[in-house]
Design an enzyme around this catalytic site. Structure first.
Site, PDB file in Angstrom:
ATOM      1  N   LEU A 101       0.805  -1.215   0.000  1.00 59.72           N
ATOM      2  CA  LEU A 101       0.000   0.000   0.000  1.00 59.72           C
ATOM      3  C   LEU A 101       0.849   1.281   0.000  1.00 59.72           C
ATOM      4  CD1 LEU A 101      -2.837   1.242   0.332  1.00 59.72           C
ATOM      5  CD2 LEU A 101      -2.461   1.129   2.798  1.00 59.72           C
ATOM      6  N   ASP A 102       0.596   2.159  -0.942  1.00 67.13           N
ATOM      7  CA  ASP A 102       1.261   3.468  -1.019  1.00 67.13           C
ATOM      8  C   ASP A 102       2.752   3.375  -1.286  1.00 67.13           C
ATOM      9  OD1 ASP A 102      -1.182   4.573  -0.426  1.00 67.13           O
ATOM     10  OD2 ASP A 102      -0.727   4.948   1.671  1.00 67.13           O
TER      11      ASP A 102
END
Lengths: 284, 284, 284, 284
Positions: B227-228
Site C-alpha cells: 500500500l502506497d
C-alpha cells in the site's frame, strides 16, 4: 528594520485584543506599521506581531515593560519585544560541510542578514578557513567518544562568552542533548536535508534515491528534544528524475538547503515567527 | 502520436545496444524519431524507449515479434511495443469525490488524452451524474462488509467486458487486494493525496496540518501489493501556511491531485514509463 | 466566510488608523478576526482589510454607513464593506474555449467558490452545452462586424438583469471597449494566457515558442482601458523545454490559466484585493 | 564525466542518423552511454548528443576527425566533440556585485563545476578581494569613457593568455560590442536579472515593482549581438507580493540569478547545449 520595535504576543483568543494593543500603541504616540494576527480556532489561541516605529514612540526598553504589564495581565499574554537595536547576535555551528555557512556569511556581508556574527563553532576543523577568510572567530569543539556532555559545555560556554542570542546549525551532524536544547528554546535553527517528515533521519538523499521520488526537499525547523520533529519554519522542494544519481540529489539538495536555511534565519531575525503547539505562525 | 510505434526495452547493460536497436529499425526502413536511454549503474540495467515512425516501417503488429526475437534473445531483453493504434482503453475507478474524474473527462474531451474511455466504475453512486453528463457508461460496484472479494470480481469482470487496458484510481478510497493488483501489473495508476513517503496513509491533510508543514504534495504511482509504496510516476508540491485550515489544505491538495494524476496518465498513455526495482524511469 | 463582514479601506497614511478602526469595531461589540494592513511608503498610502465577525457586531448593512462616516471623514478613507451575505453574483463571459469555464463551474459546484452563478455569456455558442450540463443559463451574444457597441449593450443588459456583481472573462477573445470597462471598475477579471508583460498580445504561446523560453506563465488581472495592462492579481509559471511544441505549450498553458484564474476569482470573492496606482494589494 | 567524450551533432533531419552514429561508435569499440536526440520539425533539423565512454573507444582526439569525416559529410553535419579532459577553462567577468561570482567560486571549490578557473576580470576593482580569497588571479580592466574598444582588447588579450574556453558574465554591467561577441560564439554566458523578454533593459526590478508583478524571474542566455536576445539556456521565477519593496525584489532576484546562472554554466560545461535558430536544445 533597525528603527522598528517588534512586539510578539500569544494569548487565549477573545474580543478586543487588536483594539487594545493598537490603542496602547497610539496612546503612547507610536505608529503601528504592521499588525499581523492569527487565530488558531482549534486551540482557541491568538497570535499577534505588532511592528512599531520607534521614532515618536513614548516607550523604550527601560519603560515598556511596566507600562505594558496591565495589558499583558488582562489578556493573559505571553509576550516579547525586540527593539531593532542592538542587533541580534548569531552564532553558527558546523561540521565538515561549508555550503550553508558560506551562504550565511555572504548574506551577512551583503547586509542581507541584519545581525552581529561573533562566533562560528565546528566539531570538525574543516570550516576554519572559511571563517578566517570572513574574519569571524572560529572555535574548534571536537566531540570525543563518550564525552558529548563536555563538548556541549564548551559550546555553551563559548556561546555565553560571545553573548549569542541564537544559534544556527548549518549542517551540524551531531544530535544536541535535551540539556543543551533546553538552554535556547526556539532559538536554535536547524536545516534538515529532507522534506520532513519524509525521510527523517540520517541519509535522506539515499533514502529518496532508493524510493525513486520525483522531488526532494529541505526543511528548516527549530530544534526540540524530539529529533527532527521541531516546529517547521520553512520548506521547499525541487524536481528530480531517474537520471539523478545520489550525488546529483545531494547537489540539488545543497542548493535547497542554503536557500531554505537562509529564509528561516531571515524570518527569525525579523521576529516574524511565533511557536505554539509545536507549530510555527510565520508572519511573512 | 497515433502514427508512432513505441518500443520499450529493459535488459542487462552492455555495449552496442543502441547501435543494434537503431540498426534494426533502419534495416527495416523505419525512422527512429526518439531513442531515449537510461543506464542504472547501480543495478547494471539498461532501459530504452524507441519511437518509430510507422510510415515506411517494414514491420507491423503481425510481423514485428518474429523479426525482433533474435535481438531480444541476444540482449536478454524484456520488451513491449505499442503501435499507436488502436488507442489504449482507460477505465476509471472512483468513490465519492469527483474532482479527479472531472479533470480526466475534460482532458479526454479536449483530445488531450489520446485514449478510449469505455467505463467508469464507482463503489459509491455519487459520480454517476458526472459520468452520464459525459456520456460514459457508469457501473455502481458497492463494497459490502466482509465481501470485498465479490466486488473485486465484479470490477474485474466489467473491466474485461470493456476490454480495459489500464485502470486509473481517481480518488478511490478502497484498498485493492493483492489478487486484484496482480491482474494488472504496472497498469493501475493511483493518486495519493500526499507527498509520499510523508504522510502515507489515510488522512494526510490532517496529519500535515497537525505537523505544521509549509508545503503539501501529491504523488501518483503504480499500485503494488504494498500500500502506497508502488513506483512513483509523478509528484508535485504547493506552499501552505499557518493560515491554511485543514479545509484549505484539502482544497489546495485537490488542485494538485488533479494535475499530478493527469500528468501520470499522460505519461502512461504515451508509453514513457518503464518500471524496475520498484522505481520508474520516465522519459518525458 | 458567510458570517464575516469584510471592510476594505484605503487612505493617506498617518498614525493611529489601526487603533481607530480596531477601537470602532470593539466599541460596537464586534470581534476583529483579521486586520491586515499595508503601507505603500512610496505613495504614502495606507491599506487595510478588517474581517469582522457578524455575530455580536452591533451594526449591519442598514446602520453601518452612518456610524462609520465620521471615521471615514477623519482619515479621508475610501472604503467598502461586504457583509458575507447575500453572496456575490458572478457572471462568466466566454468565447470558444471551455477549459476555464469548466474549472470555475466545478469549483462552484464543489462549494469552493462561494458565489451565485446566474449567467454565462458567450460571443460564440460553443460553451452552451457546458452551461446546460451545469444548469446555468447561457446567453449567446455574437459580435457582428462593425457592431461591437450593440453587443456590449446586450451583454450589459443581461448582466444588469442577472444582477451580476462581477464578471469573469474565462478566455474571452474580444477586447472590451472603455465604455464597457467603465461600468465595472475593478470588477472584471481576465486571464491572460501569458506571463505579462512578456508576450502581451494575441499569440503569446507562439511568441514564447519562437523565443525559445524555458518557462511559460499566465496572468490574471483586473481589466482596464489599457489592454493587458490592468492591475495584476495572480501569476504563475511552469517549465517548458525544446521538446515542447506549440501545442504542448498551449496545453501546459491551459492548466496554468485555469489555476491562476481560479486563484484570482477566489481572492476577489473573499474581498482580499485592493487596487491603487494600477497595482493590487492582495491580503492572502 | 572526465572519462566520457561528448559528441554534438546538428544536421538536416533524415532517416537513419541515430543508427549510423550508434553503429560508428560500436564499430570502434565504444560504449554509447547516452544518445539524446531532438528533431525540430518546423525547420527540419536534427540534433544529437552522444556520450561515449572513453575506455575501450578506439578513437581519440588525434584520430577521431579523420574517421568521422565521411559520416559528417554524408549527413551534412555540424559537429564538435569534447573529450572530457583536459577540463574546460572558464573565465569570469564581473562588475561591482559579487553574489554570482561567489556562488560560482563555491561550486568550483566544491567540485561541482568541473572546470579550470584561471582568471577573473572586472571593470571595477570591487571583486578583487573575493578573487584573492579564492586564490584566483584577478585582472582589473576599467572602461574609460569613449574607449571601450581598448578595454575589450585588453580583456580579449587576457582571455587568450589564460587560454579561456568560455566566459561567464557574472553580473557584468557593460554591453559587449559585436566585435567582442564574434570572437566567442555561443561561449559567452550571461545572467539577466529579469524574466526575459519581460523587463529587458536596465532597471528590471524597478520596472517589475512598478508594474506590480506577482513573480520575478531570471534568465541565463548566450550572448549575441542583439542585446538580451540571445538563445535562452535556463530560466526560473520566484513569487513576490505587494509587501516586497524594490530592495526585497533585488534580494530575491539575486538568489535566483545565482541558481539560474549556475545551472546554465553546468549545462555548458557538460556539453548539453546545442544552438540553432537562436534557440537552445538542452539535453538535461
Amino acid at each position: 528594520m533597525r528603527n522598528t520595535a517588534r512586539l510578539l504576543i500569544a494569548c487565549p483568543d477573545q474580543r478586543g485584543i487588536v483594539a487594545a494593543v493598537a490603542g496602547f500603541v497610539a496612546e503612547h504616540g507610536g505608529n503601528l506599521l504592521d499588525a499581523d494576527q492569527h487565530t488558531d480556532k482549534e486551540h482557541g489561541e491568538f497570535f499577534m506581531r505588532a511592528a512599531i516605529e520607534r521614532e515618536g514612540f513614548g516607550l523604550d526598553r527601560n519603560t515598556f515593560a511596566a507600562a505594558w504589564e496591565p495589558m499583558a495581565r488582562r489578556f493573559h499574554m505571553q509576550w516579547s519585544i525586540f527593539w531593532g537595536q542592538p542587533l541580534k547576535r548569531m552564532a553558527v555551528l558546523v561540521s565538515r560541510q561549508s555550503h550553508c555557512l558560506i551562504d550565511l556569511l555572504w548574506r551577512w556581508k551583503s547586509n542581507e542578514l541584519d545581525v552581529e556574527l561573533p562566533l562560528i563553532l565546528g566539531n570538525h576543523p574543516d570550516c576554519a578557513d572559511v571563517a578566517r577568510d570572513a574574519r569571524v572567530p572560529f572555535e574548534y569543539c571536537p566531540v570525543r567518544p563518550g564525552d558529548k556532555a563536555r563538548q556541549e559545555q564548551q559550546v555553551l560556554g563559548l556561546l555565553a562568552d560571545a553573548k549569542a542570542d541564537f544559534l544556527v546549525l548549518a549542517r551540524y551532524m551531531q544530535i544536541l542533548t535535551p540539556d543543551f536544547v533546553r538552554t535556547m528554546p526556539n532559538r536554535i535553527i536547524n536545516i534538515h536535508h529532507s522534506f520532513l517528515p519524509a525521510f527523517a533521519g540520517g541519509s535522506p538523499y539515499k533514502a529518496a534515491y532508493e524510493r525513486g521520488v520525483k522531488m526532494i526537499g529541505a526543511t528548516s525547523h527549530y530544534v526540540t528534544d524530539d529529533l527532527d520533529a521541531g516546529p517547521i519554519i520553512a520548506q521547499d522542494t525541487v524536481p528530480t528524475s531517474h537520471r539523478d544519481t545520489i550525488d546529483d540529489m545531494v547537489r540539488k539538495g545543497r542548493d535547497l538547503e542554503r536557500l531554505v536555511l537562509a529564509r528561516a534565519v531571515h524570518l527569525h531575525v525579523a521576529d516574524k515567527i511565533l511557536v505554539s503547539n509545536n507549530k510555527t505562525v510565520v508572519f511573512d
